[in-house]
Design an enzyme around this catalytic site. Structure first.
Site, PDB file in Angstrom:
ATOM      1  N   CYS A  12       0.857  -1.173   0.000  1.00  0.00           N
ATOM      2  CA  CYS A  12       0.000   0.000   0.000  1.00  0.00           C
ATOM      3  C   CYS A  12       0.893   1.222   0.000  1.00  0.00           C
ATOM      4  O   CYS A  12       2.100   1.118   0.215  1.00  0.00           O
ATOM      5  CB  CYS A  12      -0.887   0.026   1.248  1.00  0.00           C
ATOM      6  SG  CYS A  12      -2.034  -1.356   1.393  1.00  0.00           S
ATOM      7  N   GLY A  44      -0.538   0.261  -5.077  1.00  0.00           N
ATOM      8  CA  GLY A  44      -1.881  -0.256  -4.837  1.00  0.00           C
ATOM      9  C   GLY A  44      -2.886   0.360  -5.779  1.00  0.00           C
ATOM     10  O   GLY A  44      -2.924   1.582  -5.921  1.00  0.00           O
ATOM     11  N   ASN A 122       0.560   1.257   6.086  1.00  0.00           N
ATOM     12  CA  ASN A 122       1.167   0.364   5.098  1.00  0.00           C
ATOM     13  C   ASN A 122       1.885  -0.740   5.853  1.00  0.00           C
ATOM     14  O   ASN A 122       2.747  -0.468   6.684  1.00  0.00           O
ATOM     15  CB  ASN A 122       2.159   1.153   4.225  1.00  0.00           C
ATOM     16  CG  ASN A 122       3.042   0.270   3.364  1.00  0.00           C
ATOM     17  OD1 ASN A 122       4.173   0.612   3.074  1.00  0.00           O
ATOM     18  ND2 ASN A 122       2.542  -0.880   2.942  1.00  0.00           N
ATOM     19  N   GLY A 123       1.546  -1.993   5.551  1.00  0.00           N
ATOM     20  CA  GLY A 123       2.194  -3.120   6.216  1.00  0.00           C
ATOM     21  C   GLY A 123       1.189  -4.178   6.613  1.00  0.00           C
ATOM     22  O   GLY A 123       0.044  -4.187   6.150  1.00  0.00           O
ATOM     23  N   TYR A 286      11.791  -4.751  -6.672  1.00  0.00           N
ATOM     24  CA  TYR A 286      10.647  -4.546  -7.550  1.00  0.00           C
ATOM     25  C   TYR A 286       9.662  -3.471  -7.099  1.00  0.00           C
ATOM     26  O   TYR A 286       9.225  -2.651  -7.887  1.00  0.00           O
ATOM     27  CB  TYR A 286       9.868  -5.860  -7.746  1.00  0.00           C
ATOM     28  CG  TYR A 286       8.606  -5.630  -8.541  1.00  0.00           C
ATOM     29  CD1 TYR A 286       8.664  -5.450  -9.916  1.00  0.00           C
ATOM     30  CD2 TYR A 286       7.361  -5.531  -7.911  1.00  0.00           C
ATOM     31  CE1 TYR A 286       7.521  -5.185 -10.652  1.00  0.00           C
ATOM     32  CE2 TYR A 286       6.220  -5.270  -8.646  1.00  0.00           C
ATOM     33  CZ  TYR A 286       6.303  -5.098 -10.019  1.00  0.00           C
ATOM     34  OH  TYR A 286       5.183  -4.828 -10.738  1.00  0.00           O
TER      35      TYR A 286
END
Length: 509
Positions: A12, A44, A122-123, A286
């Site tokens: 995210c 996202g 985020n996570g 990536y």
């Protein structure tokens, strides 16, 4: 190759903005937030949300959330609704926990004894199940399956030592960080401030930027007095598009307060003695955009070094080097530079074909990959090609590309992968297929070249990847860094759990 085609999902993105100076501000905070989220869209594409506040006492919160891309989730009328904010936070989502529904869209807003808070996360919490039970034992119901709502409710709970009429948000955040060691980067908005928080292991990225006048964006003459606002983002790639200068990273365990007066470190929560940081190494491989900066180095440069290291570890008798467009291009350029082989393009990408990860079965997924590329035959007919990719996850998306190149005239196609084989699931915010689905754990891996139709396949080693990532960090030894008025030692460490099975913390199920 894009990981979504292989079943790996990004995480995210979080973004926040606080206008500097007098309020109400002339800065269009809602537009800054929207543009910031657009720049984080690669993290996202499922849903997006923004919450703004006027920062008054009590504050007025305005929220808008929508499914899909940021551009479709925020039509002009939504921005008009958000336009009176002096500060705000936003989120773009790819679900790792929780269903793909609007109710799971962030930021979450809850009422507490001391006013509303908004939280973007985020996570993925490694001990979420135990924490959900703890919250429910306090009589708090959870309306979604998202870890982020869980974090929001934990922050709303009053810590044991807090006085009823004196909320201590730093203590609440530290209490949360004690309860769960990783993985999270958080933005918490309360009244007229945004708290930026990174877990003690620094598993997910978070950085701060300074909004300056456009005339001073590319000069060194922008002083503190020129600050128009402060922004905080999962990645620094979002800063250029909104007219912000990179300021610094939020360090592992750090709690930063961002207000109209500036940026201030409130506390640093340490890791257990002896534990190294565990920044996700696949941010470099990536997930991050190549123009982002982590740990003082640009992601693009790290990917080039991965390609150079790959050429050292896995040389090939070939005529040309190329890539599957376009995330592996820096690694391919590095491989070509190190090997002395020319870099050429062998594939032309059709950017208007839908993502293949939304297609439900293997046959359609393979057809989707084939439809995305055209062969640039004149560049490689009659030649031996080394094709650089960033990963082979399931093994069913690279195969039709190899077939396409050979049918178009390549005499040999050798695959070189600029990361090690993925063998283990991630429990810290990346949506990786099950262990059984990963090609590295299947019998076909023993002859993966034959399975995908390549003349040879070799991967970068874990040691090679770590060397490429850490080689550009200014010092691998303990480094003094000023946080607030104190000096703390900054150490280097990366999470390689999906490659090695060695997780930075003990997992709780």
């Amino acid at each position: 190759m894009e990981f979504e085609e292989s079943g790996i999902g990004e995480e995210c993105g979080v973004f926040g903005c606080v206008a500097a100076g007098e309020w109400p501000t002339q800065l269009e905070v809602a537009q800054v937030l929207t543009l910031g989220l657009v720049a984080l869209q690669h993290r996202g594409q499922e849903s997006a949300g923004i919450v703004t506040s006027n920062g008054a006492s009590p504050p007025t919160y305005t929220a808008h959330k929508g499914m899909g891309l940021v551009s479709s989730a925020f039509p002009p009328e939504a921005l008009l609704k958000l336009r009176y904010g002096n500060l705000g936070i936003g989120h773009t989502r790819y679900s790792t926990t929780g269903n793909s529904e609007l109710q799971n869209c962030q930021p979450f807003v809850v009422d507490t004894l001391h006013g509303k808070i908004a939280v973007a996360h985020n996570g993925e919490l490694v001990n979420a199940l135990a924490l959900r039970k703890k919250v429910m034992r306090h009589g708090v119901g959870l309306s979604t399956s998202s870890d982020s709502e869980l974090i929001t409710q934990l922050l709303a709970l009053t810590p044991p030592m807090e006085e009823l009429d004196a909320p201590d948000w730093v203590a609440r955040i530290k209490n949360l960080m004690t309860e769960t060691p990783t993985s999270y980067s958080l933005l918490v908005m309360h009244k007229d401030v945004v708290y930026a928080v990174r877990d003690p292991y620094g598993n997910r990225p978070l950085c701060i930027g300074r909004l300056v006048p456009i005339s001073k964006l590319h000069t060194s003459g922008a002083g503190e007095g020129d600050t128009e606002g402060w922004v905080v983002s999962s990645e620094s790639c979002s800063f250029q598009s909104i007219g912000a200068k990179y300021y610094r990273e939020v360090l592992p365990g750090e709690i930063v307060q961002i207000s109209k007066h500036g940026v201030k470190t409130l506390s640093v929560v340490p890791r257990p003695e002896g534990d190294l940081p565990a920044f996700c190494i696949f941010e470099y491989v990536y997930f991050a955009r190549p123009d982002s900066i982590f740990e003082g180095q640009m992601v693009y440069t790290v990917r080039q070094r991965c390609g150079q290291q790959l050429a050292i570890e896995a040389p090939t008798d070939a005529d040309v080097v190329s890539t599957v467009p376009e995330s592996a291009t820096p690694a391919a350029l590095g491989y070509a530079q190190q090997s002395g082989l020319p870099y050429i393009e062998v594939l032309c990408k059709n950017r208007y074909v839908g993502r293949t990860f939304i297609q439900p079965n293997t046959r359609l997924r393979q057809l989707g990959v084939a439809k995305k590329f055209g062969a640039l035959t004149d560049n490689f007919a009659g030649k031996r090609v080394v094709l650089i990719d960033d990963s082979i996850v399931r093994g069913n998306t690279i195969s039709p590309i190899i077939k396409l190149l050979k049918e178009a005239g390549a005499t040999e196609v050798h695959i070189r992968v600029a990361s090690p084989p993925i063998r283990f699931p991630c429990y810290m915010g990346i949506n990786i297929p099950t262990k059984e689905e990963l090609i590295a754990n299947r019998p076909e891996f023993q002859d993966i070249a034959g399975y995908i139709g390549a003349d040879s396949v070799q991967y970068l080693t874990v040691e090679g990847l770590v060397s490429a990532v850490q080689g550009g960090i200014a010092s691998l030894q303990e480094k003094d860094e000023t946080i607030g008025s104190k000096k703390t030692s900054r150490r280097v460490g990366h999470c390689t759990a999906c490659l090695t099975g060695k997780y930075p913390v003990e997992l709780e199920w």
